[in-house]
Design a protein around this motif. Structure first.
Motif, PDB file in Angstrom:
ATOM      1  N   GLY A  44       0.801  -1.219   0.000  1.00  0.00           N
ATOM      2  CA  GLY A  44       0.000   0.000   0.000  1.00  0.00           C
ATOM      3  C   GLY A  44       0.833   1.267   0.000  1.00  0.00           C
ATOM      4  N   TYR A 126      -9.274   6.229   3.588  1.00  0.00           N
ATOM      5  CA  TYR A 126      -7.934   6.333   3.001  1.00  0.00           C
ATOM      6  C   TYR A 126      -7.740   5.224   1.968  1.00  0.00           C
ATOM      7  CZ  TYR A 126      -2.821   6.541   2.737  1.00  0.00           C
ATOM      8  OH  TYR A 126      -1.522   6.641   2.296  1.00  0.00           O
ATOM      9  N   ASN A 127      -7.154   5.555   0.831  1.00  0.00           N
ATOM     10  CA  ASN A 127      -6.946   4.552  -0.229  1.00  0.00           C
ATOM     11  C   ASN A 127      -5.521   4.598  -0.775  1.00  0.00           C
ATOM     12  OD1 ASN A 127      -7.057   6.921  -1.649  1.00  0.00           O
ATOM     13  ND2 ASN A 127      -8.722   6.302  -3.021  1.00  0.00           N
ATOM     14  N   GLY A 128      -4.571   4.882   0.102  1.00  0.00           N
ATOM     15  CA  GLY A 128      -3.173   4.923  -0.313  1.00  0.00           C
ATOM     16  C   GLY A 128      -2.715   3.631  -0.967  1.00  0.00           C
ATOM     17  N   GLY A 129      -1.922   3.773  -2.048  1.00  0.00           N
ATOM     18  CA  GLY A 129      -1.440   2.596  -2.765  1.00  0.00           C
ATOM     19  C   GLY A 129      -2.535   1.857  -3.502  1.00  0.00           C
ATOM     20  N   GLY A 130      -3.702   2.488  -3.644  1.00  0.00           N
ATOM     21  CA  GLY A 130      -4.818   1.814  -4.291  1.00  0.00           C
ATOM     22  C   GLY A 130      -5.488   0.775  -3.408  1.00  0.00           C
ATOM     23  N   LYS A 131      -5.128   0.717  -2.146  1.00  0.00           N
ATOM     24  CA  LYS A 131      -5.712  -0.247  -1.208  1.00  0.00           C
ATOM     25  C   LYS A 131      -6.885   0.392  -0.476  1.00  0.00           C
ATOM     26  CE  LYS A 131      -2.457  -3.240  -2.112  1.00  0.00           C
ATOM     27  NZ  LYS A 131      -2.741  -4.463  -2.901  1.00  0.00           N
ATOM     28  N   THR A 132      -7.909  -0.405  -0.247  1.00  0.00           N
ATOM     29  CA  THR A 132      -9.109   0.109   0.411  1.00  0.00           C
ATOM     30  C   THR A 132      -9.390  -0.615   1.727  1.00  0.00           C
ATOM     31  OG1 THR A 132     -10.493  -1.410  -0.874  1.00  0.00           O
ATOM     32  CG2 THR A 132     -10.149   0.791  -1.790  1.00  0.00           C
ATOM     33  N   TRP A 134      -7.623  -0.134   4.685  1.00  0.00           N
ATOM     34  CA  TRP A 134      -6.976   0.537   5.803  1.00  0.00           C
ATOM     35  C   TRP A 134      -7.954   0.677   6.960  1.00  0.00           C
ATOM     36  CZ3 TRP A 134      -1.808   1.634   5.263  1.00  0.00           C
ATOM     37  CH2 TRP A 134      -1.292   1.647   3.959  1.00  0.00           C
TER      38      TRP A 134
END
Length: 203
Positions: A44, A126-132, A134
Protein backbone atom coordinates in the motif's frame (compact mmCIF):
# COMPACT_ATOMS: atom_id res chain seq x y z
CA UNK A 1 20.49 -19.07 6.44
CA UNK A 2 21.22 -22.69 5.46
CA UNK A 3 18.50 -23.86 7.83
CA UNK A 4 15.96 -21.50 6.25
CA UNK A 5 16.92 -22.61 2.73
CA UNK A 6 16.67 -26.27 3.77
CA UNK A 7 13.23 -25.64 5.26
CA UNK A 8 12.03 -23.90 2.09
CA UNK A 9 13.40 -26.69 -0.12
CA UNK A 10 11.74 -29.35 2.04
CA UNK A 11 8.39 -27.60 2.03
CA UNK A 12 8.53 -27.00 -1.71
CA UNK A 13 9.19 -30.71 -2.21
CA UNK A 14 6.19 -31.56 -0.04
CA UNK A 15 4.06 -29.16 -2.05
CA UNK A 16 5.17 -30.65 -5.36
CA UNK A 17 4.45 -34.17 -4.14
CA UNK A 18 1.03 -33.36 -2.73
CA UNK A 19 -0.20 -30.81 -5.24
CA UNK A 20 -0.18 -27.03 -5.43
CA UNK A 21 -3.34 -26.80 -3.34
CA UNK A 22 -1.49 -28.02 -0.29
CA UNK A 23 -2.55 -25.60 2.50
CA UNK A 24 0.95 -25.71 4.01
CA UNK A 25 2.23 -23.74 1.02
CA UNK A 26 -0.07 -20.82 1.71
CA UNK A 27 0.66 -20.83 5.43
CA UNK A 28 4.43 -21.28 5.50
CA UNK A 29 6.21 -21.45 2.14
CA UNK A 30 4.50 -18.43 0.62
CA UNK A 31 5.45 -15.99 3.39
CA UNK A 32 9.04 -17.28 3.48
CA UNK A 33 9.56 -16.77 -0.25
CA UNK A 34 7.48 -13.65 -0.78
CA UNK A 35 8.13 -12.12 2.62
CA UNK A 36 8.86 -8.57 3.70
CA UNK A 37 11.23 -7.33 6.36
CA UNK A 38 10.33 -4.72 8.95
CA UNK A 39 11.09 -1.34 7.43
CA UNK A 40 10.27 -2.40 3.86
CA UNK A 41 7.73 -0.52 1.77
CA UNK A 42 4.51 -2.51 1.71
CA UNK A 43 1.95 -3.10 -1.05
CA UNK A 44 0.00 0.00 0.00
CA UNK A 45 3.03 2.29 -0.21
CA UNK A 46 3.42 2.43 3.56
CA UNK A 47 6.00 0.95 5.93
CA UNK A 48 6.02 -2.61 7.26
CA UNK A 49 6.27 -2.13 11.02
CA UNK A 50 5.25 -5.59 12.26
CA UNK A 51 5.97 -9.11 11.09
CA UNK A 52 4.49 -12.07 12.94
CA UNK A 53 7.03 -14.26 14.72
CA UNK A 54 4.62 -17.15 14.32
CA UNK A 55 4.95 -19.03 11.01
CA UNK A 56 1.18 -19.40 11.09
CA UNK A 57 0.74 -15.61 11.26
CA UNK A 58 -2.13 -13.93 13.10
CA UNK A 59 -5.87 -14.13 12.52
CA UNK A 60 -8.00 -11.18 11.48
CA UNK A 61 -11.01 -11.23 13.78
CA UNK A 62 -13.45 -9.94 11.15
CA UNK A 63 -12.81 -12.53 8.44
CA UNK A 64 -10.75 -15.29 10.08
CA UNK A 65 -8.09 -14.74 7.41
CA UNK A 66 -4.44 -15.37 8.25
CA UNK A 67 -2.12 -12.37 7.89
CA UNK A 68 1.59 -11.92 8.57
CA UNK A 69 2.28 -8.18 8.36
CA UNK A 70 1.04 -4.80 9.51
CA UNK A 71 1.70 -1.80 7.28
CA UNK A 72 1.32 1.84 8.36
CA UNK A 73 0.18 4.61 6.04
CA UNK A 74 3.02 6.95 4.96
CA UNK A 75 1.08 10.04 6.05
CA UNK A 76 -1.28 10.95 8.88
CA UNK A 77 -4.99 10.79 8.19
CA UNK A 78 -5.52 13.72 10.52
CA UNK A 79 -3.86 15.59 13.37
CA UNK A 80 -6.94 16.99 15.10
CA UNK A 81 -9.73 14.43 15.01
CA UNK A 82 -12.16 13.26 17.66
CA UNK A 83 -12.87 9.55 18.14
CA UNK A 84 -16.65 9.94 17.96
CA UNK A 85 -19.21 12.30 16.50
CA UNK A 86 -20.64 14.73 19.04
CA UNK A 87 -23.92 12.84 19.39
CA UNK A 88 -22.09 9.58 20.09
CA UNK A 89 -19.41 10.76 22.52
CA UNK A 90 -21.10 8.87 25.38
CA UNK A 91 -22.33 5.89 23.36
CA UNK A 92 -20.93 2.43 24.00
CA UNK A 93 -19.35 0.61 21.06
CA UNK A 94 -19.55 -3.03 22.17
CA UNK A 95 -17.09 -5.72 21.23
CA UNK A 96 -13.92 -3.80 20.41
CA UNK A 97 -10.70 -5.64 21.21
CA UNK A 98 -7.06 -4.84 21.96
CA UNK A 99 -5.40 -7.71 20.13
CA UNK A 100 -3.30 -7.78 16.97
CA UNK A 101 -5.68 -8.63 14.15
CA UNK A 102 -8.70 -6.87 15.67
CA UNK A 103 -8.28 -3.29 14.44
CA UNK A 104 -10.20 -3.73 11.21
CA UNK A 105 -13.17 -5.29 12.97
CA UNK A 106 -13.03 -2.59 15.66
CA UNK A 107 -13.17 0.07 12.93
CA UNK A 108 -16.19 -1.59 11.32
CA UNK A 109 -17.96 -1.82 14.67
CA UNK A 110 -17.37 1.85 15.40
CA UNK A 111 -18.73 2.92 12.00
CA UNK A 112 -21.72 0.57 12.23
CA UNK A 113 -22.96 2.65 15.18
CA UNK A 114 -21.40 6.05 14.46
CA UNK A 115 -21.16 6.29 10.67
CA UNK A 116 -19.32 9.62 10.85
CA UNK A 117 -16.88 8.75 13.64
CA UNK A 118 -13.99 11.04 12.61
CA UNK A 119 -10.94 8.88 13.45
CA UNK A 120 -12.32 5.58 12.15
CA UNK A 121 -13.88 7.17 9.05
CA UNK A 122 -10.61 8.92 8.10
CA UNK A 123 -8.85 5.55 8.11
CA UNK A 124 -11.66 3.75 6.30
CA UNK A 125 -11.69 6.40 3.55
CA UNK A 126 -7.93 6.33 3.00
CA UNK A 127 -6.95 4.55 -0.23
CA UNK A 128 -3.17 4.92 -0.31
CA UNK A 129 -1.44 2.60 -2.76
CA UNK A 130 -4.82 1.81 -4.29
CA UNK A 131 -5.71 -0.25 -1.21
CA UNK A 132 -9.11 0.11 0.41
CA UNK A 133 -8.57 -2.05 3.50
CA UNK A 134 -6.98 0.54 5.80
CA UNK A 135 -8.30 0.80 9.34
CA UNK A 136 -7.81 2.45 12.73
CA UNK A 137 -5.38 0.21 14.63
CA UNK A 138 -6.21 -1.59 17.84
CA UNK A 139 -4.28 -0.65 20.96
CA UNK A 140 -1.91 -3.65 20.70
CA UNK A 141 -1.33 -2.95 17.00
CA UNK A 142 -0.40 0.63 17.84
CA UNK A 143 1.98 -0.61 20.54
CA UNK A 144 3.88 -2.48 17.81
CA UNK A 145 3.99 0.69 15.71
CA UNK A 146 5.44 2.56 18.70
CA UNK A 147 8.15 -0.11 19.08
CA UNK A 148 9.06 0.43 15.41
CA UNK A 149 8.98 4.21 15.90
CA UNK A 150 11.42 4.07 18.83
CA UNK A 151 13.70 1.50 17.18
CA UNK A 152 14.05 3.72 14.11
CA UNK A 153 15.08 6.97 15.71
CA UNK A 154 11.66 8.56 16.35
CA UNK A 155 10.06 10.75 13.72
CA UNK A 156 12.05 9.32 10.82
CA UNK A 157 9.02 7.87 9.09
CA UNK A 158 5.99 9.63 7.64
CA UNK A 159 6.34 12.77 9.77
CA UNK A 160 5.38 10.95 12.93
CA UNK A 161 5.13 13.37 15.81
CA UNK A 162 5.61 12.90 19.57
CA UNK A 163 1.88 13.33 20.15
CA UNK A 164 -1.11 11.17 21.06
CA UNK A 165 -2.72 8.88 18.46
CA UNK A 166 -6.12 7.22 18.61
CA UNK A 167 -6.58 3.46 18.67
CA UNK A 168 -9.83 1.69 17.81
CA UNK A 169 -10.00 -0.06 21.21
CA UNK A 170 -12.66 1.24 23.57
CA UNK A 171 -12.20 0.66 27.30
CA UNK A 172 -15.66 1.79 28.38
CA UNK A 173 -18.48 3.90 26.93
CA UNK A 174 -16.53 7.15 27.25
CA UNK A 175 -12.90 6.09 27.08
CA UNK A 176 -11.14 4.75 23.98
CA UNK A 177 -7.45 4.04 24.33
CA UNK A 178 -4.75 6.28 22.92
CA UNK A 179 -0.98 5.93 22.55
CA UNK A 180 1.32 8.89 23.11
CA UNK A 181 4.42 8.73 20.92
CA UNK A 182 6.23 11.28 23.05
CA UNK A 183 6.18 9.55 26.42
CA UNK A 184 4.93 6.00 25.66
CA UNK A 185 1.78 6.53 27.74
CA UNK A 186 -1.12 4.26 26.82
CA UNK A 187 -4.34 5.30 28.49
CA UNK A 188 -8.02 6.01 28.05
CA UNK A 189 -9.28 9.47 27.22
CA UNK A 190 -12.55 11.12 26.24
CA UNK A 191 -14.02 10.47 22.79
CA UNK A 192 -14.29 14.19 22.09
CA UNK A 193 -10.55 14.70 22.65
CA UNK A 194 -8.66 15.95 19.58
CA UNK A 195 -5.80 13.60 18.67
CA UNK A 196 -3.81 12.42 15.64
CA UNK A 197 -4.74 9.45 13.46
CA UNK A 198 -2.62 7.01 11.47
CA UNK A 199 -4.22 4.20 9.43
CA UNK A 200 -2.76 0.72 9.06
CA UNK A 201 -3.58 -2.38 7.05
CA UNK A 202 -2.89 -6.10 7.45
CA UNK A 203 -1.91 -8.69 4.87
Amino acid sequence: MKTKLYLIATLLLCCSLSGCNNPWYGKIVGPLIEGYDIGDTGPGGGIIFYRSNNVFGFIMTDTGKTCYYLEAAPVAQGTSLAWASKEYDRTDIPGTSFTIGSGRQNTARILAIDANAPAALACKNYNGGGKTDWFLPSSDEFDEFYIFYVANGKGTYGNLSPVAYWSSSQGNYAGPWMKHFGNCVRRQTYKESILSVRAIRAF
